[in-house]
Design a protein around this motif. Structure first.
Motif, PDB file in Angstrom:
ATOM      1  N   HIS A   1       2.546   1.706  -3.396  1.00 52.86           N
ATOM      2  CA  HIS A   1       1.537   2.157  -4.353  1.00 52.86           C
ATOM      3  C   HIS A   1       1.285   3.662  -4.193  1.00 52.86           C
ATOM      4  CE1 HIS A   1      -1.900   2.074  -7.003  1.00 52.86           C
ATOM      5  NE2 HIS A   1      -2.652   2.595  -6.055  1.00 52.86           N
ATOM      6  N   ALA A   2       1.163   4.128  -2.947  1.00 54.36           N
ATOM      7  CA  ALA A   2       0.942   5.557  -2.697  1.00 54.36           C
ATOM      8  C   ALA A   2       2.126   6.380  -3.208  1.00 54.36           C
ATOM      9  CB  ALA A   2       0.719   5.809  -1.208  1.00 54.36           C
ATOM     10  N   LEU A   3       3.335   5.881  -3.001  1.00 55.76           N
ATOM     11  CA  LEU A   3       4.535   6.577  -3.462  1.00 55.76           C
ATOM     12  C   LEU A   3       4.585   6.637  -4.992  1.00 55.76           C
ATOM     13  CD1 LEU A   3       7.004   7.940  -2.272  1.00 55.76           C
ATOM     14  CD2 LEU A   3       8.151   5.730  -2.273  1.00 55.76           C
ATOM     15  N   ASP A   4       4.286   5.527  -5.647  1.00 59.57           N
ATOM     16  CA  ASP A   4       4.265   5.506  -7.109  1.00 59.57           C
ATOM     17  C   ASP A   4       3.165   6.410  -7.661  1.00 59.57           C
ATOM     18  OD1 ASP A   4       6.432   3.792  -7.392  1.00 59.57           O
ATOM     19  OD2 ASP A   4       5.183   1.989  -7.373  1.00 59.57           O
ATOM     20  N   MET A   5       2.005   6.410  -7.014  1.00 61.75           N
ATOM     21  CA  MET A   5       0.906   7.272  -7.449  1.00 61.75           C
ATOM     22  C   MET A   5       1.284   8.747  -7.311  1.00 61.75           C
ATOM     23  SD  MET A   5      -1.665   5.555  -8.616  1.00 61.75           S
ATOM     24  CE  MET A   5      -2.983   6.729  -8.492  1.00 61.75           C
TER      25      MET A   5
ATOM     26  N   GLY B   1       0.091  10.250   2.987  1.00 64.24           N
ATOM     27  CA  GLY B   1       1.233   9.503   3.511  1.00 64.24           C
ATOM     28  C   GLY B   1       2.539   9.774   2.785  1.00 64.24           C
ATOM     29  N   VAL B   2       2.523  10.723   1.833  1.00 68.77           N
ATOM     30  CA  VAL B   2       3.712  11.036   1.032  1.00 68.77           C
ATOM     31  C   VAL B   2       3.984  12.531   1.145  1.00 68.77           C
ATOM     32  CG1 VAL B   2       4.666  11.017  -1.313  1.00 68.77           C
ATOM     33  CG2 VAL B   2       3.174   9.166  -0.572  1.00 68.77           C
TER      34      VAL B   2
ATOM     35  N   GLN C   1       0.829  -1.203   0.000  1.00 69.67           N
ATOM     36  CA  GLN C   1       0.000   0.000   0.000  1.00 69.67           C
ATOM     37  C   GLN C   1       0.871   1.265   0.000  1.00 69.67           C
ATOM     38  OE1 GLN C   1      -2.553   0.343   3.439  1.00 69.67           O
ATOM     39  NE2 GLN C   1      -4.121   1.408   2.248  1.00 69.67           N
ATOM     40  N   GLU C   2       1.949   1.265   0.788  1.00 68.88           N
ATOM     41  CA  GLU C   2       2.844   2.422   0.837  1.00 68.88           C
ATOM     42  C   GLU C   2       3.554   2.630  -0.501  1.00 68.88           C
ATOM     43  OE1 GLU C   2       5.334   1.413   4.151  1.00 68.88           O
ATOM     44  OE2 GLU C   2       4.099   2.572   5.559  1.00 68.88           O
TER      45      GLU C   2
ATOM     46  N   CYS D   1       8.942  11.173  -0.739  1.00 71.90           N
ATOM     47  CA  CYS D   1       9.202  10.056   0.170  1.00 71.90           C
ATOM     48  C   CYS D   1       7.979   9.778   1.031  1.00 71.90           C
ATOM     49  CB  CYS D   1      10.385  10.370   1.083  1.00 71.90           C
ATOM     50  SG  CYS D   1      11.915  10.702   0.193  1.00 71.90           S
ATOM     51  N   LEU D   2       7.974   8.602   1.622  1.00 72.85           N
ATOM     52  CA  LEU D   2       6.919   8.266   2.570  1.00 72.85           C
ATOM     53  C   LEU D   2       7.125   9.057   3.849  1.00 72.85           C
ATOM     54  CD1 LEU D   2       6.773   4.379   2.199  1.00 72.85           C
ATOM     55  CD2 LEU D   2       5.099   6.034   1.382  1.00 72.85           C
TER      56      LEU D   2
END
Length: 191
Positions: free
Chosen positions: A44-48, A127-128, A41-42, A169-170
């Motif tokens: 994916h959020a970073l790539d998005m 989260g990013v 999930q993390e 970054c996360l």
């Protein structure tokens, strides 16, 4: 040839033991997959977030190339740009219409500090955050028709080198990052 008709019952149903075995198998598979869920999930959020930033840089570039009219009904003579600032709010960036004159020195190629040139403020994925920039702030301005690309810092001075780097970054793990680069030819990519 003689056919025999089966007289036994075929509608027996599922027994209790079979049901327990199926539930146990589902539970085991869930326990195996669960530790990786947060990491997936993390990532994916970073790539998005990185993909969204790339799309928005291209949006500013497209606005300039298509001679898009701004809110005042005019084409901004300084082109369109995107602004990243790691000091004020590292979870947002701004697409703006640069109203500086094209003949102005590259030191004038920046977003107005009062926000009057802003078109859209975009929040990065939950989260990013934008963690690191080569400078405290980066402006990437696209000026048609060539298109010319101006990469400047917070004071409007041209960046040293040919690439502007935006590192996302996360928030929970600052070692997991993606780097987006823009060069003076207008190429945009993710490392």
């Amino acid at each position: 040839m003689v056919f025999r008709i089966y007289s036994g019952s075929l509608n027996r149903g599922i027994g209790f033991v079979e049901l327990i075995v199926v539930i146990a198998m589902i539970a085991i598979l869930t326990l195996i997959a669960f530790p990786y869920y947060k990491s997936i999930q993390e990532n994916h959020a970073l790539d998005m977030a990185a993909s969204q930033i790339i799309q928005d840089i291209r949006k500013a570039q497209e606005y300039a190339l298509s001679s898009r009219i701004d809110a005042s009904g005019n084409f901004p003579v300084g082109g369109y740009g995107i602004y990243f600032n790691k000091t004020s709010n590292s979870t947002e960036y701004v697409i703006f219409a640069d109203r500086a004159t094209p003949s102005a020195p590259s030191g004038d190629k920046k977003r107005a500090n009062n926000g009057t040139e802003d078109i859209e403020t975009i929040k990065v994925e939950e989260g990013v955050k934008i963690q690191d920039l080569a400078q405290n702030a980066i402006h990437a301005i696209f000026l048609p028709p060539d298109p010319q690309v101006f990469l400047t810092n917070s004071s409007g001075s041209a960046l040293v080198g040919t690439d502007a780097e935006i590192k996302v970054c996360l928030i929970s793990n600052s070692s997991k990052c993606r780097v987006i680069k823009v060069n003076v030819a207008g190429l945009i990519w993710k490392d």
